[in-house]
Write a protein that holds these residues in place. Structure first.
Motif, PDB file in Angstrom:
ATOM      1  N   VAL A  68      95.812   3.293 -64.043  1.00 32.32           N
ATOM      2  CA  VAL A  68      97.168   3.041 -63.737  1.00 32.32           C
ATOM      3  C   VAL A  68      97.655   3.874 -62.610  1.00 32.32           C
ATOM      4  CG1 VAL A  68      99.425   2.831 -64.876  1.00 32.32           C
ATOM      5  CG2 VAL A  68      97.581   2.267 -66.296  1.00 32.32           C
ATOM      6  N   LYS A  69      97.417   5.222 -62.842  1.00 28.64           N
ATOM      7  CA  LYS A  69      97.786   5.995 -61.730  1.00 28.64           C
ATOM      8  C   LYS A  69      97.175   6.034 -60.494  1.00 28.64           C
ATOM      9  CE  LYS A  69      94.452   9.154 -60.992  1.00 28.64           C
ATOM     10  NZ  LYS A  69      93.815   9.539 -59.749  1.00 28.64           N
ATOM     11  N   ASP A  70      95.717   5.356 -60.298  1.00 28.62           N
ATOM     12  CA  ASP A  70      95.308   4.950 -59.129  1.00 28.62           C
ATOM     13  C   ASP A  70      95.615   3.797 -58.538  1.00 28.62           C
ATOM     14  OD1 ASP A  70      93.484   7.119 -58.879  1.00 28.62           O
ATOM     15  OD2 ASP A  70      91.976   6.389 -60.119  1.00 28.62           O
ATOM     16  N   ALA A  71      96.200   2.769 -59.199  1.00 28.69           N
ATOM     17  CA  ALA A  71      97.017   1.640 -58.830  1.00 28.69           C
ATOM     18  C   ALA A  71      98.268   2.090 -58.278  1.00 28.69           C
ATOM     19  CB  ALA A  71      97.026   0.573 -59.994  1.00 28.69           C
ATOM     20  N   LEU A  72      98.751   3.098 -58.530  1.00 31.46           N
ATOM     21  CA  LEU A  72     100.202   3.471 -58.056  1.00 31.46           C
ATOM     22  C   LEU A  72     100.028   4.230 -56.849  1.00 31.46           C
ATOM     23  CD1 LEU A  72     101.754   5.006 -61.599  1.00 31.46           C
ATOM     24  CD2 LEU A  72     102.777   3.176 -60.060  1.00 31.46           C
ATOM     25  N   ILE A  73      98.910   4.958 -56.844  1.00 26.59           N
ATOM     26  CA  ILE A  73      98.411   5.600 -55.354  1.00 26.59           C
ATOM     27  C   ILE A  73      97.962   4.553 -54.550  1.00 26.59           C
ATOM     28  CG2 ILE A  73      96.616   7.232 -54.266  1.00 26.59           C
ATOM     29  CD1 ILE A  73      96.591   8.778 -56.798  1.00 26.59           C
ATOM     30  N   LEU A  74      97.337   3.596 -54.878  1.00 26.31           N
ATOM     31  CA  LEU A  74      96.625   2.632 -54.011  1.00 26.31           C
ATOM     32  C   LEU A  74      97.807   1.988 -53.092  1.00 26.31           C
ATOM     33  CD1 LEU A  74      93.757   0.682 -53.863  1.00 26.31           C
ATOM     34  CD2 LEU A  74      95.413  -0.807 -55.049  1.00 26.31           C
ATOM     35  N   SER A 122      94.554   1.247 -80.528  1.00 22.69           N
ATOM     36  CA  SER A 122      95.917   1.142 -81.074  1.00 22.69           C
ATOM     37  C   SER A 122      96.934   2.353 -80.436  1.00 22.69           C
ATOM     38  CB  SER A 122      95.634   1.066 -82.493  1.00 22.69           C
ATOM     39  OG  SER A 122      95.586   2.790 -82.902  1.00 22.69           O
ATOM     40  N   GLY A 123      96.264   3.636 -80.169  1.00 19.64           N
ATOM     41  CA  GLY A 123      97.043   4.466 -79.821  1.00 19.64           C
ATOM     42  C   GLY A 123      97.638   5.249 -80.713  1.00 19.64           C
ATOM     43  N   ALA A 124      97.352   4.915 -81.987  1.00 15.69           N
ATOM     44  CA  ALA A 124      98.474   5.276 -83.077  1.00 15.69           C
ATOM     45  C   ALA A 124      98.289   7.002 -83.411  1.00 15.69           C
ATOM     46  CB  ALA A 124      97.858   4.591 -84.512  1.00 15.69           C
ATOM     47  N   GLU A 125      97.219   7.412 -83.093  1.00 17.79           N
ATOM     48  CA  GLU A 125      96.906   8.811 -83.336  1.00 17.79           C
ATOM     49  C   GLU A 125      97.121   9.655 -82.018  1.00 17.79           C
ATOM     50  OE1 GLU A 125      93.157   9.037 -85.762  1.00 17.79           O
ATOM     51  OE2 GLU A 125      93.292   7.098 -85.821  1.00 17.79           O
ATOM     52  N   VAL A 126      97.767   9.009 -81.119  1.00 22.21           N
ATOM     53  CA  VAL A 126      97.980   9.927 -79.761  1.00 22.21           C
ATOM     54  C   VAL A 126      99.292  10.941 -80.166  1.00 22.21           C
ATOM     55  CG1 VAL A 126      98.422  10.084 -77.307  1.00 22.21           C
ATOM     56  CG2 VAL A 126      97.027   8.115 -78.276  1.00 22.21           C
ATOM     57  N   LEU A 127      98.677  12.376 -79.859  1.00 21.60           N
ATOM     58  CA  LEU A 127      99.706  13.149 -80.315  1.00 21.60           C
ATOM     59  C   LEU A 127     100.971  13.347 -78.932  1.00 21.60           C
ATOM     60  CD1 LEU A 127      97.061  15.753 -80.771  1.00 21.60           C
ATOM     61  CD2 LEU A 127      98.908  15.132 -82.542  1.00 21.60           C
ATOM     62  N   PRO A 128     102.075  13.681 -79.598  1.00 20.60           N
ATOM     63  CA  PRO A 128     103.343  13.826 -78.619  1.00 20.60           C
ATOM     64  C   PRO A 128     103.014  14.658 -77.367  1.00 20.60           C
ATOM     65  CG  PRO A 128     103.956  14.119 -80.879  1.00 20.60           C
ATOM     66  CD  PRO A 128     102.563  14.060 -81.029  1.00 20.60           C
ATOM     67  N   GLY A 129     102.499  15.679 -77.491  1.00 25.46           N
ATOM     68  CA  GLY A 129     102.050  16.336 -76.290  1.00 25.46           C
ATOM     69  C   GLY A 129     101.230  15.853 -75.308  1.00 25.46           C
ATOM     70  N   VAL A 130     100.098  14.881 -75.942  1.00 25.65           N
ATOM     71  CA  VAL A 130      99.340  14.281 -75.174  1.00 25.65           C
ATOM     72  C   VAL A 130     100.071  13.190 -74.165  1.00 25.65           C
ATOM     73  CG1 VAL A 130      97.229  12.908 -75.001  1.00 25.65           C
ATOM     74  CG2 VAL A 130      97.210  14.804 -76.512  1.00 25.65           C
ATOM     75  N   THR A 131     100.852  12.517 -74.895  1.00 27.11           N
ATOM     76  CA  THR A 131     101.611  11.575 -74.182  1.00 27.11           C
ATOM     77  C   THR A 131     102.416  12.109 -72.988  1.00 27.11           C
ATOM     78  OG1 THR A 131     101.800  10.238 -76.303  1.00 27.11           O
ATOM     79  CG2 THR A 131     103.350   9.605 -74.578  1.00 27.11           C
ATOM     80  N   LEU A 132     102.903  13.339 -73.416  1.00 31.38           N
ATOM     81  CA  LEU A 132     103.926  13.912 -72.227  1.00 31.38           C
ATOM     82  C   LEU A 132     102.943  14.351 -71.033  1.00 31.38           C
ATOM     83  CD1 LEU A 132     106.544  15.836 -74.555  1.00 31.38           C
ATOM     84  CD2 LEU A 132     106.926  13.719 -72.955  1.00 31.38           C
ATOM     85  N   ALA A 133     101.813  14.888 -71.323  1.00 34.14           N
ATOM     86  CA  ALA A 133     101.147  15.450 -70.224  1.00 34.14           C
ATOM     87  C   ALA A 133     100.640  14.196 -69.346  1.00 34.14           C
ATOM     88  CB  ALA A 133      99.822  16.003 -70.999  1.00 34.14           C
ATOM     89  N   VAL A 134      99.901  13.182 -70.052  1.00 31.02           N
ATOM     90  CA  VAL A 134      99.406  11.952 -69.253  1.00 31.02           C
ATOM     91  C   VAL A 134     100.656  11.173 -68.468  1.00 31.02           C
ATOM     92  CG1 VAL A 134      98.516   9.690 -69.647  1.00 31.02           C
ATOM     93  CG2 VAL A 134      97.675  11.490 -71.032  1.00 31.02           C
ATOM     94  N   ASP A 135     102.095  11.067 -69.268  1.00 33.96           N
ATOM     95  CA  ASP A 135     103.153  10.674 -68.546  1.00 33.96           C
ATOM     96  C   ASP A 135     103.399  11.353 -67.207  1.00 33.96           C
ATOM     97  OD1 ASP A 135     103.597   8.605 -70.120  1.00 33.96           O
ATOM     98  OD2 ASP A 135     105.774   9.234 -70.906  1.00 33.96           O
ATOM     99  N   GLY A 136     103.467  12.783 -67.380  1.00 35.15           N
ATOM    100  CA  GLY A 136     103.436  13.264 -66.420  1.00 35.15           C
ATOM    101  C   GLY A 136     102.753  13.461 -65.247  1.00 35.15           C
ATOM    102  N   TYR A 137     101.500  13.059 -65.431  1.00 39.13           N
ATOM    103  CA  TYR A 137     100.432  12.920 -64.254  1.00 39.13           C
ATOM    104  C   TYR A 137     100.946  11.514 -63.741  1.00 39.13           C
ATOM    105  CZ  TYR A 137      96.030  12.492 -61.999  1.00 39.13           C
ATOM    106  OH  TYR A 137      94.928  12.659 -61.080  1.00 39.13           O
ATOM    107  N   VAL A 138     100.991  10.501 -64.497  1.00 36.50           N
ATOM    108  CA  VAL A 138     101.249   9.069 -63.911  1.00 36.50           C
ATOM    109  C   VAL A 138     102.388   9.081 -63.313  1.00 36.50           C
ATOM    110  CG1 VAL A 138     101.600   6.701 -64.546  1.00 36.50           C
ATOM    111  CG2 VAL A 138     100.030   7.707 -65.833  1.00 36.50           C
TER     112      VAL A 138
END
Ligand SMILES: O=C(O)c1cc(C(=O)O)c2c(n1)C(=O)C(=O)c1cc(C(=O)O)[nH]c1-2
Length: 241
Positions: A68-74, A122-138
Motif C-alpha cells: 500500500v505504501k509502495d503504491a502511494l510512492i509509485l 482478520s486483523g483481530a489481534e493487531v495491537l493498538p500501538g502496531v496499528t499506529l506505527a504502521v499508519d505512521g509509516y503509510v
C-alpha cells in the motif's frame, strides 16, 4: 534509542556522496530494530511460543501495508522507468497471481507456527500501538516528497543481515516451526538487498541540497522509530497476559 536528532538547519554545505552515504548508513547502524530487546530475545531463543505467535500476527499488519505504501510512492513518480522498477516491489509482496508473493509466504509462516490464515487476515489481534506505527509509516509515505518517502525505505540496508540472523535463530531455537515457513525470510535477503541499493542510488541522486540530505537522514530515523515502536507494542503486550 535515547539520542535526539539535532535541529535541521539545512544551511551547511552539501555533503559529499561518501559522507552522505556514511550518514545514512549510520542511522540503522545505531537504531535499527535488531537492537530492540524483543528482537534480542528472539535471536537468543528466549521467546515463548505465544510471544513468537504474537509477533508473527502483528508483523503481518506491517507486511500487508508495505504494498500500500509502495503504491502511494509509485503514484508520485512521473517517469515510466521508475514506476516500472518500483512496481516490482508491489509484485514481490502481492505476487503476480493468487497464491504467490510475500504476503502469501507470511501467511504460510503463520500456518507453520500454528496460526491459521483466517486469524491473521482478520486483523483481530493487531495491537493498538502496531496499528499506529504502521499508519505512521503509510501516512509518511503518502504525505512526504519522493526523496523522503524513498529514503524511509533505507532501513532495508540492514534487513538482509537481520533476515540471516533470524533464519539461524529459528532453525536453532524454534524448531517447532516448520522450516518451509521460513521461505519469506530467505526470499527477502535478495529482495531487500536489491531494493535498498536501488533506493540508495535514488536518494543520492535526488538529494542535491544540504536540506534535502538532512531530510533524507531524518526520514530514515523516523522509519527506525516506526519499527522500534512496533516492537515496543508487541513486547509490552506480554506484560498484561
Ligand atoms: O523483518 C524485518 O526486520 C524487516 C524489516 C524491514 C525494514 O527494515 O523496513 C522490512 C522487512 N522486514 C520486510 O520484510 C519488507 O518487506 C520490507 C519492506 C520495507 C520498506 O520499507 O519498503 N521494509 C521492509
Amino acid at each position: 534509542m535515547n539520542t535526539v536528532a539535532p535541529p535541521s538547519t539545512g544551511t551547511g554545505e552539501l555533503w559529499s556522496a561518501e559522507e552522505f552515504t556514511a550518514r545514512l548508513r549510520a542511522v540503522p547502524a545505531e537504531r535499527y530494530h535488531d537492537r530492540h530487546p524483543f528482537n534480542v530475545r528472539m535471536h537468543e531463543g528466549a521467546l515463548s511460543r505465544a510471544e513468537l505467535r504474537r509477533w508473527i500476527t502483528n508483523r503481518f499488519h506491517y507486511q500487508r501495508h508495505i504494498p500500500v505504501k509502495d503504491a502511494l510512492i509509485l503514484a508520485k513518480f512521473d517517469d515510466p522507468a521508475l514506476r516500472r522498477s518500483w512496481l516490482r516491489r508491489i509484485q514481490d509482496h502481492d505476487g503476480l497471481v493468487e497464491g504467490e508473493g510475500g504476503i502469501e509466504r507470511w501467511l504460510r509462516l503463520g500456518e507453520a507456527a500454528g496460526i491459521d490464515r483466517e486469524r491473521l487476515t482478520s486483523g483481530a489481534e493487531v495491537l493498538p500501538g502496531v496499528t499506529l506505527a504502521v499508519d505512521g509509516y503509510v501516512n509518511f509515505c503518502r504525505l512526504r516528497p519522493p526523496l523522503e518517502a524513498v529514503a524511509s525505505s533505507l532501513t532495508e540496508l540492514a534487513a538482509p543481515t537481520i533476515m540471516r540472523t533470524r533464519i539461524d535463530a529459528f532453525e536453532r531455537h524454534y524448531r517447532w516451526i516448520d522450516a518451509d515457513g521460513l521461505t519469506y525470510f530467505r526470499n527477502r535477503i535478495g529482495q531487500g538487498g536489491r531494493d535498498s541499493q536501488e533506493a540508495l542510488a535514488l536518494v543520492l541522486e535526488w538529494a542535491d541540497t544540504r536540506r534535502g540530505q538532512e531530510a533524507a537522514v531524518a526520514a530514515l530515523r523516523f522509519k527506525c522509530d516506526v519499527l522500534w515502536s512496533l516492537l515496543d507494542a508487541v513486547d509490552r503486550a506480554g506484560e498484561s497476559t
